[in-house]
Design an enzyme around this catalytic site. Sequence first.
Site, PDB file in Angstrom:
ATOM      1  N   ASN A 197       0.877  -1.176   0.000  1.00  0.00           N
ATOM      2  CA  ASN A 197       0.000   0.000   0.000  1.00  0.00           C
ATOM      3  C   ASN A 197       0.916   1.228   0.000  1.00  0.00           C
ATOM      4  O   ASN A 197       1.465   1.587   1.031  1.00  0.00           O
ATOM      5  CB  ASN A 197      -0.902  -0.019   1.243  1.00  0.00           C
ATOM      6  CG  ASN A 197      -1.776   1.225   1.325  1.00  0.00           C
ATOM      7  OD1 ASN A 197      -1.809   2.035   0.402  1.00  0.00           O
ATOM      8  ND2 ASN A 197      -2.479   1.376   2.433  1.00  0.00           N
TER       9      ASN A 197
ATOM     10  N   HIS B  41      -9.678   1.402   4.538  1.00  0.00           N
ATOM     11  CA  HIS B  41      -8.434   1.549   5.311  1.00  0.00           C
ATOM     12  C   HIS B  41      -8.699   2.498   6.487  1.00  0.00           C
ATOM     13  O   HIS B  41      -9.488   3.443   6.356  1.00  0.00           O
ATOM     14  CB  HIS B  41      -7.328   2.105   4.413  1.00  0.00           C
ATOM     15  CG  HIS B  41      -5.979   2.025   5.046  1.00  0.00           C
ATOM     16  ND1 HIS B  41      -5.557   2.937   5.983  1.00  0.00           N
ATOM     17  CD2 HIS B  41      -4.973   1.126   4.916  1.00  0.00           C
ATOM     18  CE1 HIS B  41      -4.330   2.611   6.395  1.00  0.00           C
ATOM     19  NE2 HIS B  41      -3.962   1.515   5.759  1.00  0.00           N
TER      20      HIS B  41
ATOM     21  N   LYS C  16       0.090   4.205  -0.339  1.00  0.00           N
ATOM     22  CA  LYS C  16      -0.581   5.393   0.203  1.00  0.00           C
ATOM     23  C   LYS C  16      -0.341   6.585  -0.736  1.00  0.00           C
ATOM     24  O   LYS C  16      -0.253   6.392  -1.941  1.00  0.00           O
ATOM     25  CB  LYS C  16      -0.128   5.651   1.639  1.00  0.00           C
ATOM     26  CG  LYS C  16      -0.294   4.389   2.509  1.00  0.00           C
ATOM     27  CD  LYS C  16      -0.165   4.619   3.972  1.00  0.00           C
ATOM     28  CE  LYS C  16      -0.363   3.293   4.715  1.00  0.00           C
ATOM     29  NZ  LYS C  16      -0.290   3.428   6.156  1.00  0.00           N
TER      30      LYS C  16
ATOM     31  N   GLU D 252      -5.537  -4.523  10.597  1.00  0.00           N
ATOM     32  CA  GLU D 252      -4.508  -3.507  10.804  1.00  0.00           C
ATOM     33  C   GLU D 252      -4.792  -2.732  12.095  1.00  0.00           C
ATOM     34  O   GLU D 252      -5.632  -1.811  12.101  1.00  0.00           O
ATOM     35  CB  GLU D 252      -4.492  -2.521   9.640  1.00  0.00           C
ATOM     36  CG  GLU D 252      -4.149  -3.151   8.307  1.00  0.00           C
ATOM     37  CD  GLU D 252      -3.548  -2.132   7.336  1.00  0.00           C
ATOM     38  OE1 GLU D 252      -2.470  -2.420   6.806  1.00  0.00           O
ATOM     39  OE2 GLU D 252      -4.132  -1.065   7.131  1.00  0.00           O
TER      40      GLU D 252
ATOM     41  N   SER E 231       3.447  -1.864  10.410  1.00  0.00           N
ATOM     42  CA  SER E 231       4.892  -1.934  10.665  1.00  0.00           C
ATOM     43  C   SER E 231       5.501  -3.301  10.317  1.00  0.00           C
ATOM     44  O   SER E 231       6.395  -3.791  11.011  1.00  0.00           O
ATOM     45  CB  SER E 231       5.199  -1.551  12.120  1.00  0.00           C
ATOM     46  OG  SER E 231       4.793  -0.210  12.369  1.00  0.00           O
TER      47      SER E 231
ATOM     48  N   GLU F  16      -7.098   4.859   7.573  1.00  0.00           N
ATOM     49  CA  GLU F  16      -6.834   6.270   7.250  1.00  0.00           C
ATOM     50  C   GLU F  16      -8.033   6.891   6.536  1.00  0.00           C
ATOM     51  O   GLU F  16      -8.315   8.072   6.703  1.00  0.00           O
ATOM     52  CB  GLU F  16      -5.549   6.377   6.416  1.00  0.00           C
ATOM     53  CG  GLU F  16      -4.322   6.135   7.296  1.00  0.00           C
ATOM     54  CD  GLU F  16      -3.128   5.539   6.575  1.00  0.00           C
ATOM     55  OE1 GLU F  16      -3.104   5.522   5.342  1.00  0.00           O
ATOM     56  OE2 GLU F  16      -2.209   5.074   7.288  1.00  0.00           O
TER      57      GLU F  16
ATOM     58  N   GLY G 289       2.466   2.619  10.716  1.00  0.00           N
ATOM     59  CA  GLY G 289       3.447   3.695  10.541  1.00  0.00           C
ATOM     60  C   GLY G 289       4.163   4.107  11.815  1.00  0.00           C
ATOM     61  O   GLY G 289       4.791   5.158  11.856  1.00  0.00           O
TER      62      GLY G 289
HETATM   63  P1  13P Z   1       2.925   0.580   7.721  1.00  0.00           P
HETATM   64  O1  13P Z   1       3.452  -0.704   7.140  1.00  0.00           O
HETATM   65  O2  13P Z   1       3.664   1.787   7.241  1.00  0.00           O
HETATM   66  O3  13P Z   1       2.817   0.492   9.206  1.00  0.00           O
HETATM   67  O4  13P Z   1       1.439   0.769   7.168  1.00  0.00           O
HETATM   68  C1  13P Z   1       0.545  -0.261   7.284  1.00  0.00           C
HETATM   69  C2  13P Z   1      -0.645   0.064   6.479  1.00  0.00           C
HETATM   70  O5  13P Z   1      -1.414   0.943   6.831  1.00  0.00           O
HETATM   71  C3  13P Z   1      -0.860  -0.684   5.243  1.00  0.00           C
HETATM   72  O6  13P Z   1      -2.129  -0.455   4.735  1.00  0.00           O
END
Ligand code: 13P
Length: 249
Positions: A9, A94, A11, A166, A212, A96, A172
Amino acid sequence: MRKKIIAANWKMNKVPMEAKDFAAELAPLCATPDVDVVFCVPHVMLCPVRKSTTPNGIGLGVQNMHFDEFGAYTGEISTPMLEHFGVTHAIIGHSERRQYFNETDEAINKKTKKAIAAGLIPIVCVGESLAQREANITIEHLRIQTKLAMVGISATDAEKIVIAYEPIWAIGTGVVATTQQAEEACASIRTVLAEIFDEPTAQKIRIQYGGSVTPDNAADLFAQPNIDGALVGGASLKLDFAKIVNYKG
Ligand code: 13P
């Protein structure tokens, strides 16, 4: 035996030219029949990235899509618009998007159904906040999110869905869930899926862990019985992602 699915992903990162070069370098390193690999990229990068995903047997995903086909939805992108770009997967719900764009469980359910109808594999995201984990309501929260995402979906269609667990506190942050926390959560999601559908269907649905994930922790996570791959953010922006795909060495 469920085949692992490892999805990148990206983003809101990279620009199209950079994405093209990066995908051209990364995709051959991720070409493997053992694992399903998907690059989920911003819409404007579908074209340049597709040049490398398709020849290497890698899936191409979007990070969001609308549940209607056309209409007065300024700024949105629908499945008919994605048809000619070789898109195979769509990340839905997601955290976010839930958090920053107020996506509701109802919209996520509609998007999941639309993705399936359009022949895309939805990667439906669920996960608890730190406050929810600390209040000991993680399992209840995952149960509600999973149930609401699956409303009106048949068992046959459900088999196509990928769920991404997640935990928001692990995204992150560099703080990965312990293998025990991740396995417990993924197992609880599978229990809910068995209640909604039936046990054989639940056993077919793949459940990823995200938050992560790095080459250092991937193999331990993937060794858990209910973790069928990963949704990878930060580490998917680097060639490190290939090490996660090739976690068996
Ligand atoms: P990270 O791997 O940067 O923690 O992000 C995970 C994520 O949100 C994947 O969709």
